[in-house]
Scaffold this motif. Structure first.
Motif, PDB file in Angstrom:
ATOM      1  N   ARG A 136      16.664  48.697  34.472  1.00 20.10           N
ATOM      2  CA  ARG A 136      17.229  50.051  34.532  1.00 20.10           C
ATOM      3  C   ARG A 136      18.053  50.172  35.800  1.00 20.10           C
ATOM      4  N   ARG A 137      19.308  50.566  35.647  1.00 24.70           N
ATOM      5  CA  ARG A 137      20.185  50.745  36.794  1.00 24.70           C
ATOM      6  C   ARG A 137      19.967  52.115  37.434  1.00 24.70           C
ATOM      7  N   ALA A 138      20.546  52.300  38.605  1.00 22.60           N
ATOM      8  CA  ALA A 138      20.334  53.532  39.367  1.00 22.60           C
ATOM      9  C   ALA A 138      20.792  54.775  38.605  1.00 22.60           C
ATOM     10  N   THR A 272      24.284  40.534  35.361  1.00 16.83           N
ATOM     11  CA  THR A 272      25.260  41.477  35.903  1.00 16.83           C
ATOM     12  C   THR A 272      24.637  42.833  36.196  1.00 16.83           C
ATOM     13  N   SER A 273      23.703  43.228  35.360  1.00 18.43           N
ATOM     14  CA  SER A 273      23.066  44.538  35.536  1.00 18.43           C
ATOM     15  C   SER A 273      22.203  44.601  36.788  1.00 18.43           C
ATOM     16  N   GLU A 274      21.910  43.437  37.397  1.00 19.88           N
ATOM     17  CA  GLU A 274      21.064  43.385  38.585  1.00 19.88           C
ATOM     18  C   GLU A 274      21.826  43.047  39.865  1.00 19.88           C
ATOM     19  N   LEU A 275      22.981  42.424  39.744  1.00 21.08           N
ATOM     20  CA  LEU A 275      23.724  42.033  40.938  1.00 21.08           C
ATOM     21  C   LEU A 275      24.203  43.272  41.694  1.00 21.08           C
ATOM     22  N   PRO A 276      24.138  43.256  43.018  1.00 21.19           N
ATOM     23  CA  PRO A 276      24.560  44.429  43.795  1.00 21.19           C
ATOM     24  C   PRO A 276      26.084  44.534  43.824  1.00 21.19           C
ATOM     25  N   GLU A 277      26.621  45.671  43.427  1.00 20.31           N
ATOM     26  CA  GLU A 277      28.078  45.830  43.403  1.00 20.31           C
ATOM     27  C   GLU A 277      28.614  46.220  44.768  1.00 20.31           C
ATOM     28  N   ASN A 278      29.893  45.917  44.950  1.00 18.71           N
ATOM     29  CA  ASN A 278      30.620  46.273  46.177  1.00 18.71           C
ATOM     30  C   ASN A 278      29.912  45.800  47.445  1.00 18.71           C
ATOM     31  N   THR A 279      29.502  44.537  47.420  1.00 23.54           N
ATOM     32  CA  THR A 279      28.825  43.990  48.588  1.00 23.54           C
ATOM     33  C   THR A 279      29.054  42.486  48.656  1.00 23.54           C
ATOM     34  N   ILE A 290      31.117  40.566  45.869  1.00 20.94           N
ATOM     35  CA  ILE A 290      30.913  41.120  44.535  1.00 20.94           C
ATOM     36  C   ILE A 290      31.628  42.462  44.449  1.00 20.94           C
ATOM     37  N   GLY A 291      32.400  42.651  43.384  1.00 22.48           N
ATOM     38  CA  GLY A 291      33.144  43.887  43.205  1.00 22.48           C
ATOM     39  C   GLY A 291      32.344  44.964  42.499  1.00 22.48           C
ATOM     40  N   ALA A 292      33.039  45.948  41.971  1.00 20.72           N
ATOM     41  CA  ALA A 292      32.402  47.084  41.309  1.00 20.72           C
ATOM     42  C   ALA A 292      31.872  46.683  39.933  1.00 20.72           C
ATOM     43  N   PHE A 293      30.780  47.302  39.545  1.00 22.89           N
ATOM     44  CA  PHE A 293      30.203  47.114  38.215  1.00 22.89           C
ATOM     45  C   PHE A 293      30.984  47.994  37.245  1.00 22.89           C
ATOM     46  N   GLY A 296      29.989  46.614  32.315  1.00 22.73           N
ATOM     47  CA  GLY A 296      29.033  45.522  32.172  1.00 22.73           C
ATOM     48  C   GLY A 296      29.382  44.234  32.865  1.00 22.73           C
ATOM     49  N   VAL A 297      30.454  44.219  33.662  1.00 25.77           N
ATOM     50  CA  VAL A 297      30.820  43.013  34.404  1.00 25.77           C
ATOM     51  C   VAL A 297      31.195  43.380  35.834  1.00 25.77           C
ATOM     52  N   LEU A 298      31.259  42.342  36.688  1.00 27.64           N
ATOM     53  CA  LEU A 298      31.692  42.516  38.070  1.00 27.64           C
ATOM     54  C   LEU A 298      32.739  41.456  38.387  1.00 27.64           C
ATOM     55  N   THR A 299      33.581  41.724  39.354  1.00 28.81           N
ATOM     56  CA  THR A 299      34.468  40.682  39.855  1.00 28.81           C
ATOM     57  C   THR A 299      33.748  39.922  40.969  1.00 28.81           C
ATOM     58  N   VAL A 300      34.207  38.692  41.222  1.00 29.24           N
ATOM     59  CA  VAL A 300      33.614  37.838  42.244  1.00 29.24           C
ATOM     60  C   VAL A 300      34.761  37.214  43.043  1.00 29.24           C
ATOM     61  N   LYS A 301      34.602  37.151  44.363  1.00 25.39           N
ATOM     62  CA  LYS A 301      35.692  36.659  45.195  1.00 25.39           C
ATOM     63  C   LYS A 301      35.149  35.784  46.328  1.00 25.39           C
ATOM     64  N   GLY A 302      35.782  34.622  46.503  1.00 24.91           N
ATOM     65  CA  GLY A 302      35.476  33.794  47.645  1.00 24.91           C
ATOM     66  C   GLY A 302      36.251  34.274  48.861  1.00 24.91           C
ATOM     67  N   THR A 303      35.823  33.872  50.041  1.00 26.58           N
ATOM     68  CA  THR A 303      36.451  34.328  51.281  1.00 26.58           C
ATOM     69  C   THR A 303      37.949  34.033  51.316  1.00 26.58           C
ATOM     70  N   SER A 304      38.362  32.884  50.780  1.00 25.67           N
ATOM     71  CA  SER A 304      39.763  32.477  50.865  1.00 25.67           C
ATOM     72  C   SER A 304      40.573  32.774  49.607  1.00 25.67           C
ATOM     73  N   ASN A 305      39.980  33.468  48.642  1.00 27.94           N
ATOM     74  CA  ASN A 305      40.730  33.826  47.436  1.00 27.94           C
ATOM     75  C   ASN A 305      41.662  34.998  47.695  1.00 27.94           C
ATOM     76  N   ALA A 306      42.879  34.915  47.174  1.00 24.85           N
ATOM     77  CA  ALA A 306      43.810  36.030  47.288  1.00 24.85           C
ATOM     78  C   ALA A 306      43.432  37.151  46.327  1.00 24.85           C
ATOM     79  N   ALA A 307      42.821  36.798  45.207  1.00 27.61           N
ATOM     80  CA  ALA A 307      42.415  37.782  44.193  1.00 27.61           C
ATOM     81  C   ALA A 307      41.036  37.398  43.661  1.00 27.61           C
ATOM     82  N   PRO A 308      40.288  38.363  43.171  1.00 33.67           N
ATOM     83  CA  PRO A 308      38.954  38.059  42.667  1.00 33.67           C
ATOM     84  C   PRO A 308      38.973  37.408  41.298  1.00 33.67           C
TER      85      PRO A 308
END
Length: 332
Positions: A136-138, A272-279, A290-293, A296-308
């Motif tokens: 259950r999400r927040a 995805t429902s458990e991963l913390p968004e925007n952190t 980790i981007g916004a939820f 049902g999905v989130l974006t993911v970005k490495g430190t050196s990526n120009a885009a997620p």
């Protein structure tokens, strides 16, 4: 979703199969059940339950469309044994009402063996029955694994239906063998993750992805083959086939791969429902953003990526963690 009105005889509830057949929201599920040869099973009483009931987490047409499965023809992209196991993973043998779908509760799917069928070049992967869990999400929304439960307790003559917004995916194997199954065409007819498997072997990281007793639960972000080809364009190296990965220094490839694996801890083995968004979370190779939820999905970005990176196939449950297939290689 007013599904009860589908019955031709209002005094008799339709079976689970009849509901799928008569409700347009479940057309792809109907096609899958016919192709997977489970329609007859779910049209009859459950011989293994005293009440004769099944409970089905039922993906809508939109759920299948997330995987590019919009018609009966599209379903031929999946190997038949994997399709059958996927369908049975949505089924609980007995009555599992909405009131029992509480936070942290778990239930096993009616998984069959082998989990992943053999091919001419690879053996079948033995099945371990995976267990679905309720989250259950927040905001109060209820999920089974990474799939949102859209409604509960749609009554059928032989059980209950809970419609969901994503197809539940489970391999019955550890992360390594699941990737090998995709690479060998044992899941999708067209091989996938072939570059990732080559990179793992090149860097001798097979052990990190193999499930052993006591090993940490993993969250793995798995780049598609096209993601690796695109990486080659960025690096100015031709990566047209998996073996081309070996043009890169092994230390470089190892650092990149570790950036895709979360080894245990608070974020290991998460849907995805458990991963913390925007952190930011800690992968084995460094921080991953980790981007916004959203839907049902989130974006993911490495430190050196120009885009997620976007999640192409999220929430694949393995015996030692969860894999999210992504469309970009995460750069440390």
């Amino acid at each position: 979703m007013t599904l009860g009105s589908c019955a031709k005889n209002k005094d008799v509830d339709p079976s689970i199969t009849n509901i799928a057949v008569t409700n347009p929201d479940f057309q792809t599920l109907e096609d899958a059940a016919i192709r997977g040869d489970v329609a007859v099973t779910l049209g009859n009483k459950n011989p293994n339950d005293p009440q004769g009931n099944y409970t089905v987490f039922a993906p809508t047409n939109s759920a299948f469309a997330r995987l590019g499965l919009n018609s009966a023809q599209d379903l031929t992209a999946l190997q038949l044994p994997f399709l059958r196991n996927t369908l049975f993973y949505h089924v609980f043998s007995g009555t599992l009402p909405g009131s029992a779908l509480t936070i942290g509760s778990a239930s096993a799917g009616a998984f069959r063996t082998p989990a992943i069928a053999a091919t001419p070049t690879t053996p079948a992967v033995p099945s371990v029955t995976p267990t679905r869990r309720i989250i259950r999400r927040a905001d109060g929304s209820l999920y089974v694994n990474g799939s949102k439960i859209l409604s509960t307790d749609v009554k059928a003559a032989n059980g209950l239906i809970h419609p969901i917004d994503k197809v539940l995916l489970a391999t019955g194997a550890d992360v390594l063998n699941s990737a090998l199954a995709l690479q060998s065409g044992s899941v999708f007819v067209k091989p996938e993750l072939t570059f990732l498997v080559e990179a793992v072997v090149y860097c001798n990281l097979q052990g990190a992805l193999t499930g052993t007793p006591g090993s940490p639960s993993l969250t793995v972000f798995a780049p598609t083959d096209q993601a690796f080809k695109n990486l080659g364009t960025i690096l100015g190296v031709s990566l047209n086939q998996p073996a081309d990965i070996r043009k890169l220094p092994v230390a470089t490839v190892t650092a990149v791969l570790l950036n895709h694996v979360v080894l245990g801890g608070a974020q290991g083995g998460k849907f995805t429902s458990e991963l913390p968004e925007n952190t930011t979370i800690a992968a084995a190779g460094g921080p991953v953003i980790i981007g916004a939820f959203n839907n049902g999905v989130l974006t993911v970005k490495g430190t050196s990526n120009a885009a997620p990176a976007n999640m192409v196939i999220p929430d694949v449950q393995c015996t030692n963690g969860v894999v999210h297939v992504i469309d970009r290689v995460l750069l440390p």
